[in-house]
Design a protein around this motif. Structure first.
Motif, PDB file in Angstrom:
ATOM      1  N   VAL A 167      -7.679 -27.292 -66.170  1.00 21.94           N
ATOM      2  CA  VAL A 167      -8.879 -27.448 -65.337  1.00 21.94           C
ATOM      3  C   VAL A 167      -9.497 -26.067 -65.041  1.00 21.94           C
ATOM      4  CG1 VAL A 167      -9.687 -28.164 -63.039  1.00 21.94           C
ATOM      5  CG2 VAL A 167      -8.140 -29.652 -64.336  1.00 21.94           C
TER       6      VAL A 167
ATOM      7  N   TYR B 245     -11.385 -24.864 -67.983  1.00 24.42           N
ATOM      8  CA  TYR B 245     -12.668 -25.553 -68.104  1.00 24.42           C
ATOM      9  C   TYR B 245     -13.680 -24.943 -67.128  1.00 24.42           C
ATOM     10  CZ  TYR B 245     -16.485 -28.466 -67.020  1.00 24.42           C
ATOM     11  OH  TYR B 245     -17.774 -28.845 -66.756  1.00 24.42           O
TER      12      TYR B 245
ATOM     13  N   ILE C  85     -11.473 -33.094 -65.745  1.00 25.51           N
ATOM     14  CA  ILE C  85     -12.494 -32.238 -66.369  1.00 25.51           C
ATOM     15  C   ILE C  85     -13.795 -33.026 -66.537  1.00 25.51           C
ATOM     16  CG2 ILE C  85     -13.084 -31.047 -68.546  1.00 25.51           C
ATOM     17  CD1 ILE C  85     -10.053 -30.208 -68.650  1.00 25.51           C
TER      18      ILE C  85
END
Ligand SMILES: Cc1ncc(COP(=O)(O)O)c(C=O)c1O
Length: 427
Positions: A307, A310, A417
């Protein structure tokens, strides 16, 4: 209890069990320590839930022979948890209490204040440091930590005659110069809430030990699965059991782990008189949650890394702070004192308007305080746990008006995400 154990004292049996658990790997201790064999009980696989206030006997002599009197200081369900916690941290003894904040306060009091058994009125004035300005004890804290501890230390302790020096604990030169002959304690929360600062536990503990002071580490964000402060020379560890150790978000609890004599003092003096006792039902839930801590922390860490990567790749996100990133100023220390980087991420958006919009757009990730849960939780820091802080206090903690704290849960990371992506896309 085995037939062959009948002639042994409780202390001997406890010691032998502790030695047996010491030989086990961490994941096996999570399951067995404190509960195998479950002391003085039936053949129940699981530790029973003792819902009782008193323990009753047929005679006074029988009562005096036993270790159970009243559940403010002794309860078999809590004892099982206490032993598990000690074993997970490699400490001599553990004590579970009502919440993380109770653990923070009781442990600090046990270092900063004297244990007074009997006191005559004319001696009372000697106990108030304010009556003698030359001996005001002080403690050292990081400029940035959980707001509950921050409030306790900076608003309440000064009223109790304790000077609190708030400095940057990542700067060891400043730590060294802040320590003086009246410093009793350094309190280290690492990773620190909410900005994910990393503090060097061993170096800070070594510095305070030079003058005979003590270090207490709040290990809540790492849990013993990722970080064991007692192995890094800390004197006492505290944890909010509410978070990763229980891990299922269904109750509150706190833990204190450290030397046997010190923990006995906390149990029979500080906890006994201040009463912040964990309920046996919560202890039972936490025992159940703790058994999977190792697996959960691996997954929290791998989910958080994905995460965080991202978020870093999205141009609408300004700054991502995660100790697993080489760009984190504490990365090398985290690598040396933690076995994984955990589930907590800090990040910033560009404007307050975007922040307000973004938090409304999330679906899968829930907006809520607290952390360390199966469910991912996000907080808009300045308006949630930071709301009680004055704006100058927030600035001094580097909590900007566009800061978010994300506790990455155990969902599939792609779903998290996707959720972040659709919300950021709409800004
Ligand atoms: C690092 C840390 N310590 C202590 C606490 C307090 O724990 P509790 O809510 O169980 O009192 C928290 C709560 O968020 C925390 O994050």
């Amino acid at each position: 209890m085995d037939q062959k154990d009948k002639n042994k004292t409780k202390g001997q049996i406890d010691k032998e069990l502790q030695q047996k658990w010491e030989k086990l790997h961490f994941d096996t201790r999570l399951i067995s320590a404190g509960e195998d064999p479950y002391p003085e009980t039936s053949h129940s696989l699981r530790t029973p839930l003792y819902a009782t206030k008193s323990y009753v006997y047929s005679s006074l002599s029988e009562l005096l022979e036993n270790n159970y009197y009243y559940s403010r200081t002794e309860n078999p369900t809590l004892y099982a948890l206490d032993k598990k916690l000690a074993s997970l941290h490699g400490g001599e003894a553990g004590l579970s209490v009502a919440s993380g904040m109770a653990a923070v306060h009781l442990s600090c009091m046990s270092v900063l204040q004297e244990r007074v058994e009997r006191i005559r009125p004319r001696k009372i004035k000697n106990l108030y440091p304010q009556t003698n300005p030359d001996v005001i004890p002080n403690m050292i804290i990081h400029k940035n930590q959980y707001t509950g501890s921050f409030r306790l230390f900076t608003k309440i302790y000064p009223q109790m005659g304790i000077e609190v020096k708030r400095i940057d604990l990542t700067d060891l030169k400043r730590v060294k110069s802040a320590i003086d002959e009246h410093t009793e304690l350094i309190f280290i929360e690492t990773p620190a809430n909410p900005t994910v600062d990393i503090i060097d536990i061993k170096s800070c503990s070594d510095l305070i030990h030079e003058i005979g002071g003590k270090s207490i580490v709040d290990n809540t964000w790492a849990s013993p699965a990722l970080q064991k402060p007692l192995e890094l020379e800390a004197d006492i560890v505290v944890e909010s059991l509410t978070k990763y150790i229980n891990g299922h978000g269904d109750c509150l609890g706190g833990a204190i782990i450290g030397p046997k004599n010190h923990l006995r003092d906390i149990r029979y003096y500080w906890l006994e008189t201040q009463g912040a006792v964990l309920s046996s039902f919560n202890a039972w839930l936490i025992l159940r949650g703790a058994r999977t801590l190792g697996m959960r922390m691996e997954r929290h860490s791998s989910n958080a890394l994905r995460v965080a990567k991202y978020l870093e790749s999205n141009e609408k996100v300004q700054e991502v702070v995660y100790p697993g990133f080489e760009s984190h100023s504490g990365h090398q220390i985290a690598k040396s004192q933690m076995s994984g980087f955990g589930g907590m991420i800090g990040f910033e958006l560009s404007t307050v308007e975007e922040c307000n919009q973004f938090i409304e757009l999330l679906n899968q990730i829930k907006v809520g305080v607290s952390l360390g849960d199966t469910t991912s939780l996000i907080e808009y820091t300045s308006l949630m746990t930071g709301i009680d802080l004055a704006s100058w206090e927030r600035r001094s903690m580097r909590i900007s008006d566009t800061h978010f704290r994300l506790s990455v849960g155990l969902e599939n990371p792609q779903d998290l995400i996707n959720d972040l992506h659709q919300a950021l896309d709409q800004l």
